[in-house]
Motif scaffolding. Structure first.
Motif, short mmCIF file in Angstrom:
data_model
loop_
_atom_site.label_atom_id
_atom_site.label_comp_id
_atom_site.label_asym_id
_atom_site.label_seq_id
_atom_site.Cartn_x
_atom_site.Cartn_y
_atom_site.Cartn_z
N TYR A 237 31.54 21.47 -0.11
CA TYR A 237 30.24 21.49 -0.77
C TYR A 237 30.39 21.42 -2.27
O TYR A 237 29.45 21.61 -3.00
CB TYR A 237 29.45 22.73 -0.35
CG TYR A 237 28.98 22.61 1.06
CD1 TYR A 237 27.70 22.18 1.35
CD2 TYR A 237 29.86 22.82 2.12
CE1 TYR A 237 27.27 22.02 2.67
CE2 TYR A 237 29.44 22.66 3.42
CZ TYR A 237 28.14 22.27 3.69
OH TYR A 237 27.74 22.10 4.98
N GLY B 155 24.64 28.37 3.17
CA GLY B 155 23.18 28.29 3.20
C GLY B 155 22.55 28.97 2.02
O GLY B 155 21.58 28.48 1.43
N TYR C 115 30.47 32.04 7.03
CA TYR C 115 30.70 30.94 6.08
C TYR C 115 29.43 30.08 5.95
O TYR C 115 29.02 29.73 4.85
CB TYR C 115 31.86 30.11 6.60
CG TYR C 115 32.39 29.04 5.70
CD1 TYR C 115 32.44 29.19 4.32
CD2 TYR C 115 32.88 27.85 6.24
CE1 TYR C 115 32.96 28.19 3.51
CE2 TYR C 115 33.40 26.85 5.44
CZ TYR C 115 33.43 27.03 4.08
OH TYR C 115 33.95 26.04 3.29
N ILE C 116 28.83 29.80 7.09
CA ILE C 116 27.59 29.02 7.08
C ILE C 116 26.50 29.78 6.32
O ILE C 116 25.72 29.20 5.56
CB ILE C 116 27.14 28.70 8.53
CG1 ILE C 116 28.09 27.69 9.16
CG2 ILE C 116 25.71 28.17 8.55
CD1 ILE C 116 27.92 27.52 10.66
N CYS C 117 26.47 31.09 6.52
CA CYS C 117 25.48 31.91 5.80
C CYS C 117 25.69 31.79 4.30
O CYS C 117 24.72 31.65 3.53
CB CYS C 117 25.59 33.38 6.23
SG CYS C 117 24.95 33.69 7.87
N ALA D 129 33.14 31.65 10.83
CA ALA D 129 32.40 30.40 10.64
C ALA D 129 30.91 30.69 10.43
O ALA D 129 30.26 30.08 9.59
CB ALA D 129 32.61 29.48 11.84
N LYS D 130 30.40 31.62 11.22
CA LYS D 130 28.97 31.98 11.07
C LYS D 130 28.71 32.53 9.68
O LYS D 130 27.75 32.14 9.01
CB LYS D 130 28.60 33.00 12.14
CG LYS D 130 27.13 33.37 12.18
CD LYS D 130 26.81 34.60 11.38
CE LYS D 130 27.19 35.87 12.13
NZ LYS D 130 26.91 37.10 11.37
#
Length: 240
Positions: A152, A65, A60-62, A57-58
């Motif tokens: 997104y 972003g 993925y967020i990167c 998840a981390k």
DNA sequence: TAGGCCATCTGGTCCT
DNA sequence: AGGACCAGATGGCCTA
């Protein structure tokens, strides 16, 4: 209050505290399950561990972003490398399996420009996409079906009014699945072909068979569907 | 059988 | 005082 009564009260409070703690952990686990469903690789039967779910998840967020910052899609290699950063080998293999990549090609040789794409699902010899050995011997080609764009996707394309975001939808589990030992499991039917969200991979026939062997891994694309990158390796079409 | 993962219990700490 | 949160301990289950 007698000492016995006080002791009973302490015990009762401990029991109640235990129950609250159980509930708290259950809600935490429910939240983790929700997280599992919105990270790129989701399998109902090969669940990511808690720590791997958080790591993925981390990452993925990167990725998301970076997409927001740069305003453009990363290439496939960068996408997978970022997604797999810090993940265990089995989880990396799972992600690679979703993308039908050779995990070794992007984890053990940093800086290598090219990478291999090949089917990672061996119907006869291994126990599912988590198996590392699955990608080296005889394999059956995989096929992605269904149009896809992620939560997104609207960054690049108009979302379909007919298809809710996976963030809002319920389970995205496939209509049927193979678990680790390839037993068929009936689950609720979801027609991914009519859904903009969600991408499933399933094996296709290789000339001698016409049956489809869908399994329970699916990958949600996060990069939008406008002008997908198409790869074709060994007759396998891969859209990205 | 060892190691990884998980659920549960428990006591400590902090907050209301 | 009581609840939420946290981390350590423990035991069970599964897999390589």
């Amino acid at each position: 209050m007698s000492s016995q009564a006080r002791l009973d009260r302490v015990r009762l409070r401990r029991i109640e505290a235990n129950a609250r703690e159980r509930n708290r952990m259950h809600s935490l686990n429910n939240a983790l399950d929700s997280l599992r469903k919105v990270v790129p690789c989701y399998s109902k039967t090969q669940k990511l561990s808690k720590i791997e779910t958080l790591r993925l998840a981390k990452n993925y967020i990167c990725v998301l972003g970076e997409i927001l910052r740069s305003g453009k899609k990363p290439d496939l290699l960068t996408f997978v490398q970022t997604l797999c950063k810090g993940l265990s080998q089995p989880t990396t293999n799972l992600v690679a399996g979703c993308l039908q990549l050779n995990a070794r090609s992007f984890t053990s040789e940093p800086g290598v420009e090219s990478f291999s794409l090949y089917p990672a699902y061996n119907h006869h010899h291994h126990h599912g996409p988590m198996s590392e050995s699955s990608s080296v011997d005889s394999v059956r080609p995989l096929r992605a079906f269904g149009s896809f764009c992620g939560p997104y996707g609207p960054l690049y394309d108009s979302p379909s009014p007919d298809c809710p975001s996976p963030l809002d939808a319920g389970t995205l589990s496939p209509p049927m699945s193979f678990n680790g030992i390839f037993s068929l499991k009936n689950e609720e039917a979801v027609d991914y072909r009519s859904c903009h969200y969600g991408l499933r991979y399933c094996s296709i026939s290789q000339g001698h068979s016409t049956d489809l062997d869908p399994y329970d891994i699916h990958l949600r694309d996060v990069l939008g569907s406008k002008g997908p990158n198409d790869f074709k390796v060994d007759g396998v079409n891969i859209s990205f």
